[in-house]
Design a protein around this motif. Structure first.
Motif: not given
Ligand code: AMP
Ligand code: MG
Length: 277
Positions: A127-129, A198-200, A216-218, A246-248
């Protein structure tokens, strides 16, 4: 947590209180620290965790369910494949992408709430939080500030913020940066007792063979997201919700992303896509 932290308050104790709480959470949630709870869980596949780690994982499961899998903390193996690609300046091969992608599925993440035990169904899952922990840490820092009697503060952890109270009788003012021009603002928002995140595709990305890749991974493809959205700012009752949303939304795109934000109470999203620039 691999980013900057900013605390603004008239109360001279605020920064110290917020920083030490964030440090405490970093020690639990940082995947790159082998001694953190996430580090141990990723290594052992099963662990009895603290109340904090359990809370973040539970909130992540809610995020997974509500976003139809767009937000999925089990993306870690794919994040790793693409991190190595960036490091080696070489695209991963299709098989490595597939192998990692097949490990993504939060349904294979078991949570035994009563015993606080988290475990993986499949070996090699991780997992990656990174998409939620910063927001969660901000919320915890705010709680500590409130407990200490701090009435007004802004805590910003790498673009994940919470604005506590007001500033000199007015709302806190936050600028939304132009995703392509560093010094330019796209707009301003005003906040009191709210989280914003914010996520970008502009703060953390890398280029390989002339192409731009998001961090960000699909989860469906196991590769970086590639759609029309360049920046998402979410306002929500707490910073953790703003963070994961924001990530979703960056994964889901504009239409589905907006719907997701609307399904949460008291939540708004500012979604900037390529044609808005
Ligand atoms: P953020 O910067 O808050 O948008 O989070 C991006 C980080 O979340 C990435 O650097 C990964 O560690 C993790 N991540 C990447 N893709 C996903 C995803 N689809 N769902 C949840 N966490 C993700
Ligand atoms: Mg996020």
């Amino acid at each position: 947590m691999g980013t900057y932290c900013e605390v603004i308050s008239d109360d001279p104790r605020a920064a110290k209180i917020a920083f030490s709480e964030i440090k405490r959470l970093e020690k639990l949630l940082n995947r790159f620290d082998p001694n953190s709870e996430v580090g141990q869980l990723n290594r052992l596949g099963k662990l009895k965790v603290s109340g904090d780690t359990l809370k973040v994982i539970k909130k992540s499961r809610l995020a997974f369910n509500k976003s139809s899998g767009a937000f999925d903390i089990t993306v870690a193996p794919s994040v790793e494949v693409w991190r190595q690609a960036k490091q080696n300046n070489k695209l991963p091969d299709a098989r490595a992408i597939r192998t990692a992608r097949d490990l993504i599925n939060s349904q294979n993440l078991l949570i035994d709430e009563n015993n606080r035990i988290v475990s993986f169904v499949k070996p090699k899952m991780q997992i990656d939080l990174g998409g939620i922990a910063k927001g969660y840490a901000v919320d915890c820092a705010i709680k500590k500030l409130q407990e200490a009697g701090v009435k007004s503060a802004l805590v910003n952890l790498g673009g994940n913020m919470y604005a506590l109270g007001s500033r000199a009788g007015k709302s806190w003012k936050i600028g939304i940066r132009h995703p392509r021009q560093k010094r330019k603002l796209m707009g301003e928002i005003f906040l009191t007792d709210r989280g914003v995140s914010t996520s970008g595709d502009y703060e953390q990305y890398f280029t390989l063979q002339g192409r731009r890749y998001s961090h960000i991974i699909n989860p469906k493809t196991g590769s970086p997201v590639d759609n029309e959205v360049v920046s998402v700012t979410v306002l929500a009752p707490d910073a953790a919700t703003a963070d994961f949303l924001s990530t979703a939304i960056l994964v889901l795109g504009k239409a589905k992303g907006r719907k997701l934000a609307e399904s949460f109470p008291n939540t708004q999203a500012v979604i900037i896509s390529r044609d808005d620039l």
